[in-house]
Design a protein around this motif. Sequence first.
Motif, PDB file in Angstrom:
ATOM      1  N   GLY A   1      20.325  -3.313  45.487  1.00  0.00           N
ATOM      2  CA  GLY A   1      18.933  -3.694  45.768  1.00  0.00           C
ATOM      3  C   GLY A   1      18.021  -3.427  44.592  1.00  0.00           C
ATOM      4  N   SER A   2      18.465  -3.875  43.390  1.00  0.00           N
ATOM      5  CA  SER A   2      17.697  -3.527  42.182  1.00  0.00           C
ATOM      6  C   SER A   2      16.900  -4.703  41.630  1.00  0.00           C
ATOM      7  CB  SER A   2      18.627  -2.957  41.116  1.00  0.00           C
ATOM      8  OG  SER A   2      19.822  -3.699  41.021  1.00  0.00           O
ATOM      9  N   THR A   3      16.729  -5.759  42.435  1.00  0.00           N
ATOM     10  CA  THR A   3      15.950  -6.901  41.956  1.00  0.00           C
ATOM     11  C   THR A   3      14.451  -6.703  42.146  1.00  0.00           C
ATOM     12  OG1 THR A   3      16.448  -7.901  44.093  1.00  0.00           O
ATOM     13  CG2 THR A   3      17.760  -8.643  42.227  1.00  0.00           C
ATOM     14  N   SER A   4      14.051  -5.640  42.856  1.00  0.00           N
ATOM     15  CA  SER A   4      12.611  -5.371  42.993  1.00  0.00           C
ATOM     16  C   SER A   4      12.389  -3.905  43.337  1.00  0.00           C
ATOM     17  CB  SER A   4      11.975  -6.269  44.074  1.00  0.00           C
ATOM     18  OG  SER A   4      12.388  -5.860  45.368  1.00  0.00           O
ATOM     19  N   GLY A   5      11.138  -3.525  43.352  1.00  0.00           N
ATOM     20  CA  GLY A   5      10.721  -2.230  43.896  1.00  0.00           C
ATOM     21  C   GLY A   5      11.386  -1.011  43.279  1.00  0.00           C
ATOM     22  N   ILE A   6      11.799  -0.100  44.149  1.00  0.00           N
ATOM     23  CA  ILE A   6      12.331   1.199  43.728  1.00  0.00           C
ATOM     24  C   ILE A   6      13.647   1.034  42.956  1.00  0.00           C
ATOM     25  CG2 ILE A   6      13.276   3.385  44.594  1.00  0.00           C
ATOM     26  CD1 ILE A   6      11.244   3.080  46.971  1.00  0.00           C
ATOM     27  N   GLY A   7      14.517   0.153  43.438  1.00  0.00           N
ATOM     28  CA  GLY A   7      15.808  -0.052  42.769  1.00  0.00           C
ATOM     29  C   GLY A   7      15.619  -0.531  41.342  1.00  0.00           C
TER      30      GLY A   7
ATOM     31  N   MET B   1      23.462  -4.785  38.482  1.00  0.00           N
ATOM     32  CA  MET B   1      22.363  -5.018  39.421  1.00  0.00           C
ATOM     33  C   MET B   1      22.853  -5.785  40.646  1.00  0.00           C
ATOM     34  SD  MET B   1      19.313  -5.825  36.713  1.00  0.00           S
ATOM     35  CE  MET B   1      18.027  -5.808  37.971  1.00  0.00           C
ATOM     36  N   ASN B   2      22.059  -5.724  41.701  1.00  0.00           N
ATOM     37  CA  ASN B   2      22.416  -6.367  42.974  1.00  0.00           C
ATOM     38  C   ASN B   2      21.114  -6.595  43.749  1.00  0.00           C
ATOM     39  OD1 ASN B   2      22.695  -4.988  46.012  1.00  0.00           O
ATOM     40  ND2 ASN B   2      24.096  -6.680  45.675  1.00  0.00           N
ATOM     41  N   GLY B   3      21.108  -7.576  44.611  1.00  0.00           N
ATOM     42  CA  GLY B   3      19.927  -7.823  45.438  1.00  0.00           C
ATOM     43  C   GLY B   3      19.572  -9.293  45.418  1.00  0.00           C
TER      44      GLY B   3
ATOM     45  N   ASN C   1      20.579   2.019  47.175  1.00  0.00           N
ATOM     46  CA  ASN C   1      19.135   1.831  47.349  1.00  0.00           C
ATOM     47  C   ASN C   1      18.745   0.675  48.265  1.00  0.00           C
ATOM     48  OD1 ASN C   1      16.164   1.849  46.287  1.00  0.00           O
ATOM     49  ND2 ASN C   1      16.921  -0.217  45.846  1.00  0.00           N
ATOM     50  N   ALA C   2      19.604  -0.343  48.388  1.00  0.00           N
ATOM     51  CA  ALA C   2      19.197  -1.532  49.150  1.00  0.00           C
ATOM     52  C   ALA C   2      18.737  -1.119  50.544  1.00  0.00           C
ATOM     53  CB  ALA C   2      20.348  -2.525  49.254  1.00  0.00           C
ATOM     54  N   GLY C   3      17.671  -1.735  51.001  1.00  0.00           N
ATOM     55  CA  GLY C   3      17.183  -1.367  52.331  1.00  0.00           C
ATOM     56  C   GLY C   3      16.195  -2.394  52.856  1.00  0.00           C
ATOM     57  N   ILE C   4      16.118  -2.444  54.187  1.00  0.00           N
ATOM     58  CA  ILE C   4      15.150  -3.325  54.845  1.00  0.00           C
ATOM     59  C   ILE C   4      14.446  -2.530  55.945  1.00  0.00           C
ATOM     60  CG2 ILE C   4      16.403  -5.470  54.346  1.00  0.00           C
ATOM     61  CD1 ILE C   4      17.430  -5.342  57.304  1.00  0.00           C
ATOM     62  N   GLN C   5      13.406  -3.115  56.493  1.00  0.00           N
ATOM     63  CA  GLN C   5      12.615  -2.432  57.522  1.00  0.00           C
ATOM     64  C   GLN C   5      12.332  -3.421  58.663  1.00  0.00           C
ATOM     65  OE1 GLN C   5      11.608  -0.067  59.363  1.00  0.00           O
ATOM     66  NE2 GLN C   5      10.263   1.096  57.999  1.00  0.00           N
ATOM     67  N   HIS C   6      12.200  -2.924  59.863  1.00  0.00           N
ATOM     68  CA  HIS C   6      11.639  -3.722  60.962  1.00  0.00           C
ATOM     69  C   HIS C   6      10.862  -2.766  61.861  1.00  0.00           C
ATOM     70  CE1 HIS C   6      11.276  -7.237  63.550  1.00  0.00           C
ATOM     71  NE2 HIS C   6      11.297  -6.375  64.547  1.00  0.00           N
ATOM     72  N   VAL C   7       9.684  -3.192  62.277  1.00  0.00           N
ATOM     73  CA  VAL C   7       8.784  -2.317  63.024  1.00  0.00           C
ATOM     74  C   VAL C   7       8.583  -2.870  64.433  1.00  0.00           C
ATOM     75  CG1 VAL C   7       6.472  -1.300  63.033  1.00  0.00           C
ATOM     76  CG2 VAL C   7       7.636  -1.691  60.852  1.00  0.00           C
TER      77      VAL C   7
ATOM     78  N   ILE D   1      19.789  -3.286  60.046  1.00  0.00           N
ATOM     79  CA  ILE D   1      19.249  -2.094  59.372  1.00  0.00           C
ATOM     80  C   ILE D   1      20.330  -1.022  59.239  1.00  0.00           C
ATOM     81  CG2 ILE D   1      17.597  -0.174  59.603  1.00  0.00           C
ATOM     82  CD1 ILE D   1      15.558  -2.249  60.620  1.00  0.00           C
ATOM     83  N   ILE D   2      21.100  -0.811  60.295  1.00  0.00           N
ATOM     84  CA  ILE D   2      22.164   0.206  60.202  1.00  0.00           C
ATOM     85  C   ILE D   2      23.188  -0.214  59.145  1.00  0.00           C
ATOM     86  CG2 ILE D   2      24.041   1.386  61.450  1.00  0.00           C
ATOM     87  CD1 ILE D   2      21.152   2.268  62.301  1.00  0.00           C
ATOM     88  N   ALA D   3      23.515  -1.506  59.099  1.00  0.00           N
ATOM     89  CA  ALA D   3      24.513  -1.984  58.125  1.00  0.00           C
ATOM     90  C   ALA D   3      24.001  -1.851  56.693  1.00  0.00           C
ATOM     91  CB  ALA D   3      24.873  -3.437  58.418  1.00  0.00           C
ATOM     92  N   ILE D   4      22.777  -2.307  56.439  1.00  0.00           N
ATOM     93  CA  ILE D   4      22.274  -2.349  55.051  1.00  0.00           C
ATOM     94  C   ILE D   4      21.789  -0.969  54.600  1.00  0.00           C
ATOM     95  CG2 ILE D   4      20.495  -3.357  53.531  1.00  0.00           C
ATOM     96  CD1 ILE D   4      20.668  -5.884  55.411  1.00  0.00           C
TER      97      ILE D   4
END
Length: 260
Positions: free
Chosen positions: A11-17, A33-35, A86-92, A106-109
């Motif tokens: 997950g290094s194509t943006s943000g923290i990664g 890199m990945n993402g 680092n790769a991660g997603i969110q859902h609220v 979310i559990i998988a990623i």
Amino acid sequence: MLKGKTALVTGSTSGIGLGIAKALAKEGANIVMNGFGDIEGSQAEVAALGVKVAYHGADMSKPAEIEAMMAFAAAQFGQVDILVNNAGIQHVARIENFPVERWDAIIAINLSSAFHATRLALPAMQAADNGKGWGRIINVASIHGLVGSAEKSAYVAAKHGVVGLTKVTALENATTGVTCNAICPGWVLTPLVQKQVDAKALAQGISMAEATKQLLGEKEPSLQFTTPEELGALAVFFCSPAGVNVRGVAWNMDGGWTAQ
Ligand code: NAD
């Protein structure tokens, strides 16, 4: 300091990664890199730092693709010395309304991908340095690996799991040169958080500036975002000789969120 080493950052194509990839590249590490998203632009940013860069587009929710990515990294650079999960997603959403497929994703990623990449990276790390072992596994957890927040059940469960996985990885390798630690950021203004600011502004009919102020004010006494550059500097510390006996920590950079 990291010349000759190879770092794989998921997950290094943006943000923290991307911030961590650039910080490690500045120390001379070659980067895998990945993402998704701006693949070419992010690769160019890292390559501009004068290191070799490769990219693999594995979907981190798919174990077979993670295996292919790890094999690709080894074929490109010999082995992975530094693994940043680092790769991660969110859902609220409240639990009773939480879409089942979002929970599974979310559990998988956010959790299972760290297990898969770690199990595949460990044998080469353990064999490095004539069998004494050298490796750094850095799991980007979250402050939500330490405390909860309403409407983030999958994310909080996954990130607490990442902190647990970090401890076990550290313990199983404690007598070797392979360390594993977690980074627990509070709010960082990346696309993942921008979506939450946008949703807040829309739901309350307030400006982006007001929504940002509210978001920080609810949780972070410093009223400041942590930056990808600051998190990159912490990752570099974990990789430094001084970090050799830092094992299994969950290190927060959270503006005082969990000090309250
Ligand atoms: P981001 O959206 O900028 O980056 C997420 C990265 O993961 C991107 O490169 C994206 O393409 C990649 N990604 C998403 N799904 C993927 C998949 N299925 N396969 C491969 N790559 C995938 O978000 P970010 O804020 O930089 O998040 C990075 C990590 O930091 C996440 O694990 C997140 O939970 C954690 N984190 C973020 C914050 C924050 O405030 N932004 C706080 C604490 C922890």
